[in-house]
Scaffold this motif. Structure first.
Motif, PDB file in Angstrom:
ATOM      1  N   PHE A   1       0.848  -1.188   0.000  1.00  7.48           N
ATOM      2  CA  PHE A   1       0.000   0.000   0.000  1.00  7.48           C
ATOM      3  C   PHE A   1       0.884   1.239   0.000  1.00  7.48           C
ATOM      4  CE2 PHE A   1      -3.073   3.071   1.569  1.00  7.48           C
ATOM      5  CZ  PHE A   1      -4.252   2.645   0.969  1.00  7.48           C
ATOM      6  N   THR A   2       0.505   2.231  -0.820  1.00  2.00           N
ATOM      7  CA  THR A   2       1.255   3.479  -0.910  1.00  2.00           C
ATOM      8  C   THR A   2       0.477   4.588  -0.217  1.00  2.00           C
ATOM      9  OG1 THR A   2       2.220   2.808  -3.026  1.00  2.00           O
ATOM     10  CG2 THR A   2       2.325   5.143  -2.462  1.00  2.00           C
ATOM     11  N   GLN A   3       1.140   5.273   0.695  1.00  2.00           N
ATOM     12  CA  GLN A   3       0.510   6.356   1.449  1.00  2.00           C
ATOM     13  C   GLN A   3       1.539   7.462   1.648  1.00  2.00           C
ATOM     14  OE1 GLN A   3      -2.569   6.500   2.194  1.00  2.00           O
ATOM     15  NE2 GLN A   3      -2.897   7.938   3.873  1.00  2.00           N
ATOM     16  N   ALA A   4       1.171   8.657   1.187  1.00  2.62           N
ATOM     17  CA  ALA A   4       2.030   9.836   1.355  1.00  2.62           C
ATOM     18  C   ALA A   4       3.425   9.597   0.795  1.00  2.62           C
ATOM     19  CB  ALA A   4       2.107  10.234   2.830  1.00  2.62           C
ATOM     20  N   GLY A   5       3.496   8.925  -0.367  1.00  4.57           N
ATOM     21  CA  GLY A   5       4.777   8.704  -1.012  1.00  4.57           C
ATOM     22  C   GLY A   5       5.606   7.589  -0.420  1.00  4.57           C
ATOM     23  N   ARG A   6       5.106   6.878   0.551  1.00  3.21           N
ATOM     24  CA  ARG A   6       5.807   5.763   1.176  1.00  3.21           C
ATOM     25  C   ARG A   6       5.072   4.464   0.863  1.00  3.21           C
ATOM     26  NH1 ARG A   6      10.728   7.142   2.826  1.00  3.21           N
ATOM     27  NH2 ARG A   6      10.700   5.507   4.438  1.00  3.21           N
TER      28      ARG A   6
END
Length: 660
Positions: free
Chosen positions: A135-140
């Motif tokens: 999962f990708t969240q805030a570029g992470r």
């Protein structure tokens, strides 16, 4: 009815709001003037409810998330966890720790919020698997895992930050070394008659092209022999070469000079060690050379991928290899107690003629031999009938009969094909321990890989040409074919060269001259190509149905009688005589599939087109068998393959004009 916590809170708020609206309406019915006072009051109350609900959620969140709550011992363990963690119930966020609030929520409070609002696209079922969900969240990038218990709608989420790890893994993959082997096609033949200055100029031109090609990468290039180069590049640069479809092939092909030069490239990548990559590159190069050169072959987990292959094969004038193969074949036949000779399904004159030539060698060495062939599924009925009239009908037996004669010392000689799936009988091939292959078709995926002897020369016009050369070197040339056997070999050469009009070389005419000296009569050979009135009518109908599409003639037909099968390749040949036709494709319904026969005069590579449909063959002669396909589906696939080929031709021509 089981309600979620957030839904319960919102339901109470909505209920109170509805109650206020109903009371307002009732009061308004008694006295309309009351509305001037009630409407502002209702609006203020609704705003108060909203603020109260917001502060209530924040208060509850503070109490629930407080480390001083003695009833939340399970949560306290995750509260101090360095990983972001959260508690869900029916998709609603009930609790989360500080890392989750700071990293995922950005420091904001989202208590009792739907998880889809915070983590859109989250799949709890996938998170519950051992692999989790990326999962990708805030570029992470996070690997999300969750607990799963049967009969419970409560889940605990754990998010593991894998951003740095995945960046490192991506860099590792992109920097993996790949091995490329370049070889100048037909080096000895091309440079044999050049002056030293011309040879040096040609080599310098190729060196400049290859050095510039590899110089755009972080790899290196070394010349390891007169005609061969070795290069090592990173995976990232190989992917760029694949995207550009190895345009270095076009650069070398467009070099000016006294001879036209082409390259063959073998690529090995994805191996665990450099040695594996080098072995894969060598296998790929062998495949590229076996397909005629002027192309790149890349070994993949699914087989091979090919790029290029638009030029004719370079003819080899030296007969050294024929002498060596003839000696090896002689030893194998002498050590065998019997020999079975077999061609491809729906055998033609080249297949049967080459089999007869090998049979002649076995007879000359007094070794029992037979030809395994299905007489009810062949295009060479006239040739077999002529041998039956001459008293040699027992030389041709059905594959099922051949199985009875096979022993542990039986030698199987496969002619005019090297593909396992195209053999006349897979059972005969699997039962024989010793296998020899003689073929001239371009190498394809699925080839026979356990052959003790593999004579594969795509430059040759036909397999009969190769067998005619071998006969001359068996036992010092003491074995001489009969006139009837020589005519069978000459018929195969005439079929694949269309009466010496295409794909011929010096050695083709030398083989034909030898067969003529052995007594082959061209008049008798020509009679083998005669067709009956019914076959001629079937061929005419196929030609009449033809349509033009992008310079190709396409003909589609419903099933033909089995004895009319020879009309299909004949119609494909006749369509080439039409002005403006560069290639012909005749498609005939056969059972649950469709058989395609393709021909060209050399300007169109029908092999490349039909390889997209699972077929193969030569630049000027190819075929394909589509299984479980209707005639309409076959037409759609064929038109799409031709269109892609023409688009690639256009792109290549455009690049050549730009480099001029």
């Amino acid at each position: 009815m089981k309600l979620r916590p957030r839904f319960t809170l919102e339901l109470c708020t909505i209920g109170l709001a509805i109650l206020c609206v109903v009371l307002t309406v009732l009061l308004a019915l008694l006295d309309v003037r009351v509305l001037w006072f009630l409407i502002p009051i209702v609006l203020v109350m609704m705003g108060g409810f909203w603020l109260f609900g917001r502060h209530l959620r924040q208060f509850i969140a503070g109490r629930v998330l407080s480390a001083g709550n003695p009833q939340k011992s399970d949560m306290l363990a995750s509260q101090n966890l360095a990983l972001p963690a959260a508690l869900l119930h029916d998709g609603t966020l009930l609790w989360y720790n500080k890392p989750f609030e700071q990293v995922i929520l950005g420091g904001q409070a989202y208590f009792l919020a739907p998880v889809e609002q915070i983590l859109p696209g989250l799949d709890l079922a996938q998170c519950a698997s051992p692999e989790g969900q990326v999962f990708t969240q805030a570029g992470r990038q996070y690997a999300v895992f969750c607990s799963e218990s049967e009969g419970s709608s409560t889940h605990i989420l754990y998010l593991v930050d894998e951003t740095d790890l995945r960046l490192t893994a991506a860099e590792y993959t992109a920097s993996r070394p790949c091995c490329l082997i370049f070889e100048i096609d037909g080096y000895n033949e091309l440079f044999a008659e050049l002056k030293d200055s011309q040879r040096a100029a040609q080599i310098e031109a190729i060196n400049t092209v290859l050095e510039g090609y590899i110089g755009n990468t972080t790899g290196f290039l070394r010349r390891i022999s007169n005609a061969r180069y070795l290069a090592v590049v990173e995976e990232r640069h190989l992917q760029q070469m694949l995207a550009e479809k190895f345009d270095v092939l076009d650069q070398v092909r467009n070099l000016e000079g006294p001879v036209a030069m082409t390259l063959s490239i073998g690529v090995g990548h994805g191996g665990k060690t450099m040695r594996q990559c080098e072995e894969m590159a060598q296998q790929s190069l062998d495949m590229a050379l076996g397909r005629g050169g002027d192309q790149a072959a890349v070994k993949t987990p699914d087989g091979f991928a090919f790029y290029g292959g638009v030029s004719r094969s370079v003819e080899k004038r030296s007969r050294v290899k024929s002498r060596i193969v003839a000696t090896a074949l002689t030893d194998m036949i002498r050590q065998a107690d019997s020999v079975v000779i077999m061609g491809h399904r729906m055998s033609d004159l080249d297949s049967v003629g080459a089999a007869i030539g090998v049979l002649s060698i076995c007879k000359g060495m007094n070794v029992p031999a037979v030809i395994a062939i299905r007489r009810d599924a062949t295009l060479s009925q006239s040739l077999i009938h002529r041998f039956e009239q001459a008293g040699f009908g027992e030389d041709f037996i059905a594959p099922q009969q051949a199985l009875e004669y096979i022993t542990s010392k039986t030698l199987l000689v496969v002619v005019d094909t090297h593909i396992k799936g195209l053999l006349e009988s897979a059972e005969v091939y699997e039962k024989c321990r010793q296998v020899a292959v003689i073929d001239h078709h371009r190498k394809a995926v699925g080839h026979i890989d356990n052959a003790v002897l593999f004579l594969h020369e795509p430059y040759a016009s036909s397999t009969c040409e190769l067998v005619s050369e071998l006969i001359q070197y068996v036992n010092g040339g003491q074995i001489r074919p009969t006139a009837l056997e020589a005519e069978a070999l000459l018929a195969g050469i005439m079929l694949d060269t269309r009466n010496f009009s295409i794909h011929t070389g010096v050695r083709t005419f030398e083989a034909a001259a030898y067969l003529r000296r052995m007594g082959a009569m061209t008049e008798q050979v020509k009679l083998l190509f005669n067709s009956s009135l019914e076959e001629y009518a079937a061929k005419s109908n196929l030609v009449e149905r033809a349509q033009l599409y992008l310079g190709c003639a396409l003909s589609f037909s419903q099933p033909l009688p089995d004895d009319m099968a020879v009309a299909v390749p004949q119609a494909a040949n006749d369509l080439l005589t039409i002005d403006g036709v560069g290639a012909s494709f005749v498609c005939v319904k056969k059972g649950n599939g469709v058989n395609i026969s393709a021909r060209s005069m050399g300007a169109v590579n029908v092999q490349v087109i039909l390889e997209q449909l699972g077929g193969g063959g030569h630049l000027t002669m190819a075929g394909a068998q589509l299984r479980d396909t209707t005639l309409e589906e076959a037409e759609h696939k064929l038109r799409q393959a031709i269109r892609q080929y023409r688009e690639e031709q256009y792109r290549t021509a455009k690049q050549e004009r730009q480099t001029m």
